[in-house]
Design a protein around this motif. Structure first.
Motif, PDB file in Angstrom:
ATOM      1  N   ALA A 324       0.735  -0.939  -0.162  1.00 12.94           N
ATOM      2  CA  ALA A 324       0.031  -0.149  -0.482  1.00 12.94           C
ATOM      3  C   ALA A 324       0.799   1.470   0.343  1.00 12.94           C
ATOM      4  CB  ALA A 324      -0.156   0.061   1.198  1.00 12.94           C
ATOM      5  N   GLN A 325       0.112   1.929  -0.510  1.00 15.88           N
ATOM      6  CA  GLN A 325       1.190   3.363  -1.182  1.00 15.88           C
ATOM      7  C   GLN A 325       0.735   4.299   0.374  1.00 15.88           C
ATOM      8  OE1 GLN A 325       3.891   3.974  -2.203  1.00 15.88           O
ATOM      9  NE2 GLN A 325       3.370   2.111  -3.474  1.00 15.88           N
ATOM     10  N   GLU A 326       1.567   4.363   1.563  1.00 15.02           N
ATOM     11  CA  GLU A 326       0.815   5.855   2.694  1.00 15.02           C
ATOM     12  C   GLU A 326       0.617   7.356   1.866  1.00 15.02           C
ATOM     13  OE1 GLU A 326       0.574   4.794   5.072  1.00 15.02           O
ATOM     14  OE2 GLU A 326       0.849   2.701   5.235  1.00 15.02           O
ATOM     15  N   GLN A 327       0.780   7.832   2.669  1.00  8.01           N
ATOM     16  CA  GLN A 327      -0.153   9.552   2.341  1.00  8.01           C
ATOM     17  C   GLN A 327       1.154   9.776   2.312  1.00  8.01           C
ATOM     18  OE1 GLN A 327      -3.029  10.977   4.433  1.00  8.01           O
ATOM     19  NE2 GLN A 327      -4.981  10.201   3.451  1.00  8.01           N
ATOM     20  N   THR A 328       1.497  11.233   1.534  1.00  8.40           N
ATOM     21  CA  THR A 328       2.609  12.317   1.901  1.00  8.40           C
ATOM     22  C   THR A 328       2.753  12.272   2.853  1.00  8.40           C
ATOM     23  OG1 THR A 328       2.770  12.661  -0.624  1.00  8.40           O
ATOM     24  CG2 THR A 328       4.178  13.998   0.880  1.00  8.40           C
ATOM     25  N   PRO A 329       3.914  12.870   4.062  1.00  9.77           N
ATOM     26  CA  PRO A 329       3.912  13.265   4.787  1.00  9.77           C
ATOM     27  C   PRO A 329       3.173  14.249   5.146  1.00  9.77           C
ATOM     28  CG  PRO A 329       6.026  12.667   4.046  1.00  9.77           C
ATOM     29  CD  PRO A 329       5.002  11.627   3.271  1.00  9.77           C
ATOM     30  N   ARG A 330       3.222  15.140   5.718  1.00  8.37           N
ATOM     31  CA  ARG A 330       2.936  16.584   5.744  1.00  8.37           C
ATOM     32  C   ARG A 330       4.346  17.027   7.165  1.00  8.37           C
ATOM     33  NH1 ARG A 330      -2.765  15.066   5.724  1.00  8.37           N
ATOM     34  NH2 ARG A 330      -2.635  15.264   8.066  1.00  8.37           N
ATOM     35  N   LEU A 331       5.705  17.080   6.659  1.00 11.45           N
ATOM     36  CA  LEU A 331       6.421  17.792   7.383  1.00 11.45           C
ATOM     37  C   LEU A 331       6.109  18.943   8.038  1.00 11.45           C
ATOM     38  CD1 LEU A 331       9.414  16.306   5.380  1.00 11.45           C
ATOM     39  CD2 LEU A 331       8.271  14.527   7.304  1.00 11.45           C
ATOM     40  N   GLY A 332       6.423  18.899   9.040  1.00  9.46           N
ATOM     41  CA  GLY A 332       6.906  20.148  10.399  1.00  9.46           C
ATOM     42  C   GLY A 332       7.071  20.058  11.251  1.00  9.46           C
ATOM     43  N   PRO A 333       7.688  21.231  12.095  1.00 17.25           N
ATOM     44  CA  PRO A 333       8.420  20.666  13.657  1.00 17.25           C
ATOM     45  C   PRO A 333       8.008  20.415  14.541  1.00 17.25           C
ATOM     46  CG  PRO A 333       7.734  22.989  13.399  1.00 17.25           C
ATOM     47  CD  PRO A 333       7.366  22.187  12.269  1.00 17.25           C
ATOM     48  N   VAL A 334       7.709  18.658  15.505  1.00 19.43           N
ATOM     49  CA  VAL A 334       7.227  17.959  16.149  1.00 19.43           C
ATOM     50  C   VAL A 334       7.848  18.269  17.335  1.00 19.43           C
ATOM     51  CG1 VAL A 334       5.939  16.529  16.936  1.00 19.43           C
ATOM     52  CG2 VAL A 334       5.615  17.204  14.103  1.00 19.43           C
ATOM     53  N   ALA A 335       6.888  18.289  19.207  1.00 20.98           N
ATOM     54  CA  ALA A 335       7.663  18.609  20.222  1.00 20.98           C
ATOM     55  C   ALA A 335       7.731  16.886  20.409  1.00 20.98           C
ATOM     56  CB  ALA A 335       6.719  19.271  21.075  1.00 20.98           C
ATOM     57  N   LEU A 336       8.741  16.374  20.337  1.00 19.04           N
ATOM     58  CA  LEU A 336       9.128  15.201  20.538  1.00 19.04           C
ATOM     59  C   LEU A 336       8.232  14.570  22.274  1.00 19.04           C
ATOM     60  CD1 LEU A 336      10.281  12.315  19.507  1.00 19.04           C
ATOM     61  CD2 LEU A 336      12.492  13.319  20.107  1.00 19.04           C
ATOM     62  N   LEU A 337       8.391  15.972  22.985  1.00 19.80           N
ATOM     63  CA  LEU A 337       8.440  15.629  24.378  1.00 19.80           C
ATOM     64  C   LEU A 337       6.889  15.040  24.763  1.00 19.80           C
ATOM     65  CD1 LEU A 337       8.742  14.289  27.173  1.00 19.80           C
ATOM     66  CD2 LEU A 337       8.989  16.976  27.886  1.00 19.80           C
ATOM     67  N   MET A 338       6.284  16.358  24.107  1.00 20.42           N
ATOM     68  CA  MET A 338       4.792  16.044  23.968  1.00 20.42           C
ATOM     69  C   MET A 338       4.375  15.179  23.264  1.00 20.42           C
ATOM     70  SD  MET A 338       2.413  19.373  22.700  1.00 20.42           S
ATOM     71  CE  MET A 338       3.287  20.427  23.710  1.00 20.42           C
ATOM     72  N   LEU A 339       4.493  13.785  22.237  1.00 22.46           N
ATOM     73  CA  LEU A 339       4.558  13.642  21.413  1.00 22.46           C
ATOM     74  C   LEU A 339       3.586  12.229  21.992  1.00 22.46           C
ATOM     75  CD1 LEU A 339       3.042  13.029  18.544  1.00 22.46           C
ATOM     76  CD2 LEU A 339       4.989  12.694  17.781  1.00 22.46           C
ATOM     77  N   VAL A 340       5.217  12.288  22.631  1.00 22.37           N
ATOM     78  CA  VAL A 340       5.466  10.778  22.937  1.00 22.37           C
ATOM     79  C   VAL A 340       4.360  10.461  24.342  1.00 22.37           C
ATOM     80  CG1 VAL A 340       7.572   9.687  25.086  1.00 22.37           C
ATOM     81  CG2 VAL A 340       8.158  10.712  22.799  1.00 22.37           C
ATOM     82  N   ASN A 341       4.294  12.008  25.322  1.00 28.83           N
ATOM     83  CA  ASN A 341       3.360  12.417  26.732  1.00 28.83           C
ATOM     84  C   ASN A 341       2.053  11.465  26.014  1.00 28.83           C
ATOM     85  OD1 ASN A 341       5.757  12.549  28.455  1.00 28.83           O
ATOM     86  ND2 ASN A 341       5.637  14.426  27.957  1.00 28.83           N
ATOM     87  N   ASP A 342       1.729  11.747  24.316  1.00 25.63           N
ATOM     88  CA  ASP A 342       0.061  11.791  24.736  1.00 25.63           C
ATOM     89  C   ASP A 342      -0.089  10.194  24.013  1.00 25.63           C
ATOM     90  OD1 ASP A 342      -2.082  11.971  23.538  1.00 25.63           O
ATOM     91  OD2 ASP A 342      -1.683  12.719  21.578  1.00 25.63           O
ATOM     92  N   VAL A 343       1.328   9.397  23.747  1.00 31.91           N
ATOM     93  CA  VAL A 343       0.548   7.899  22.835  1.00 31.91           C
ATOM     94  C   VAL A 343       0.981   7.926  24.585  1.00 31.91           C
ATOM     95  CG1 VAL A 343       2.745   6.634  22.150  1.00 31.91           C
ATOM     96  CG2 VAL A 343       2.123   8.803  20.647  1.00 31.91           C
TER      97      VAL A 343
END
Length: 495
Positions: A324-343
């Motif tokens: 399957a072909q994934e959608q083209t990623p929309r790159l941008g700055p992501v706060a890594l700590l916030m994302l890990v805490n959300d997961v």
């Protein structure tokens, strides 16, 4: 598929190794066979020819003897000088000339000391087999034997006979044989060259073209340029070219159909995998809602949990093949700590949970990534770690550690757990689709999807070496987002 257009397990076709000069190719073999057949034909022609040449040579001597007999018969006895008679005999390579007329034998000329006769040849009677045997006897074993040659006499005589030495005949036969050999070699060369050119143009070159077309199609069956274009030949090779072209087109259509089915199958499998993760997160949040005291929530949560369980079971049972072909990623700055805490919150992981989650990521660290794609990657890795730790005994520590540092514009994210680790038997195929992660119920797609998503964002993931039975260690690399200020040592946070 293990190669372009090649099913798994099927060994690729390899061209044969060079076989050297002792076993030439098809063109060389045809040329050698042509030379051999021409030589055989020349031998069959030579055998009667050498016997015919012997008869011609002897007939020439008999003709000379008949001419001399006419002169000597009409000359008075002892009227010719001895020197003239000797010259006449030497010119004919003879030592005696005799003529038989009406049962009387007359000696016309003779050398002083004629040698005894060792062989007799009568040319009045023709026996082809005996002539051939005699010719080869003279050619192979002749030296200086004396022959008595008998032939028809001139006028009304019975016969004329000559006594001659076989040496001159053998010398002439050897010269004739050498001439035949030279002519045969020239004919062989000409016939072989012509046959080689004709067969090479009509058979060998088309066969080589067919072999090359099949090799190109074998390597790239999906490429339409590798399809064979049949010629307009009306012979068997033309029929073979058209059959191969039809076979290639049919096989190419089947491969395309299988590829489409594979693509559709893996697309469904990926959707099932990610949907199962989402439903599992929803199930965890529903479990937390069930602990509230609201009566309406308590009344609807069991039904919701039952529905989620059925959906998760359905996704767990659905597997397919393909890409399957994934959608083209929309790159941008992501706060890594916030994302890990959300997961972690969705998976009910934290410092006091079981298993415990320890996070060591600077608050201002940002990566250049697609937040949804990176969320899917971290969800898969943390869920796998939690599943591995849940199988440990109660007395074993159950800890998941997540730490990050920056080096040369790349953010390195390390995820470790204290579980049983990755079995050695699946390490080599860990990131291949459907290889399985060693956990019960695993589809073997999670790490494949995660690696594909990371590479689509310019990152990568690898499994680091760890001692046996001391957990798994995954390392993720992603580009650092512009504006990140902190720099952390590679060993920071874990000692």
């Amino acid at each position: 598929m293990s190669g372009p257009g090649r099913p798994n397990g099927q060994a690729p076709i390899r061209p044969s190794a060079p076989i050297g000069l002792l076993r030439p190719g098809l063109s060389g073999r045809l040329m050698l066979l042509s030379v051999l057949f021409v030589l055989i034909a020349e031998v069959l022609i030579y055998v009667p020819s050498i016997a015919s040449y012997r008869n011609s040579w002897l007939n020439d001597r008999l003709a000379q003897g008949r001419a001399a007999a006419l002169v000597l018969e009409r000359a008075p006895p002892d009227s010719l000088p001895r020197d003239l008679i000797d010259d006449l005999l030497r010119g004919m390579d003879a030592t005696m000339i005799a003529l038989r007329i009406e049962q009387s034998r007359r000696l016309l000329a003779v050398a002083d000391m004629p040698p005894p006769v060792e062989m007799e040849i009568d040319l009045r009677q023709r026996h082809p087999f005996e002539e051939i045997m005699n010719a080869f006897d003279i050619l192979l074993f002749g030296s200086s034997r004396t022959m008595r040659v008998v032939g028809p006499a001139p006028g009304g005589g019975d016969f004329v006979e000559l006594i001659i030495n076989e040496r001159q005949l053998r010398t002439a036969m050897l010269s004739f044989s050498w001439s035949i050999l030279q002519v045969s070699l020239v004919i062989c060369g000409v016939v072989a060259a012509l046959l080689y050119l004709v067969l090479n143009m009509q058979i060998v070159r088309p066969v080589k073209a067919l072999a090359g077309a099949l090799a190109r199609f074998r390597d790239q069956p999906e490429n339409a340029r590798t399809l064979l274009e049949p010629s307009q030949r009306a012979d068997e090779l033309g029929d073979l070219e058209r059959s191969i072209a039809d076979m290639q087109e049919s096989l190419r259509q089947q491969l395309r159909q299988r590829e489409h089915l594979a693509n559709l199958g893996l697309a469904v499998a990926k959707i099932n995998h990610d949907l199962r993760n989402m439903l599992a997160s929803a199930q965890l949040m529903a479990d937390r809602l069930a602990a509230t005291s609201d009566p309406n929530v308590k009344r609807f949560v069991p039904k919701m949990l039952e529905t989620l369980d059925r959906a998760i079971a359905f996704c767990q049972a659905t597997l397919a093949y393909g890409k399957a072909q994934e959608q083209t990623p929309r790159l941008g700055p992501v706060a890594l700590l916030m994302l890990v805490n959300d997961v972690a919150e969705q998976l009910a992981l934290g410092p006091e949970s079981d298993p415990a989650l320890q996070v060591d990521i600077p608050s201002n660290l940002r990566v250049s990534a697609d937040p949804d794609h990176l969320h899917r990657v971290l969800t898969n890795l943390l869920r796998n770690a939690r599943s591995a730790l849940e199988s440990l005994p109660a007395d074993r520590p159950k800890v998941i550690r997540v730490a990050a540092h920056v080096e040369e514009g790349l953010v390195w994210l390390d995820l470790r757990d204290s579980g049983p680790g990755i079995p050695p038997r699946i390490r080599e195929t860990l990131f291949q689709a459907f290889s399985g992660g060693g956990q019960r119920g695993s589809t073997g797609l999670g790490l494949t999807i995660a690696l594909e998503l990371l590479r689509g964002m310019g990152g990568d993931m690898m499994l680091m070496e760890t001692p046996a039975g001391q957990g798994a260690h995954f390392r993720i690399s992603l580009p650092e987002a512009d504006g990140t200020g902190s720099r952390i040592s590679r060993d920071g946070g874990w000692g």
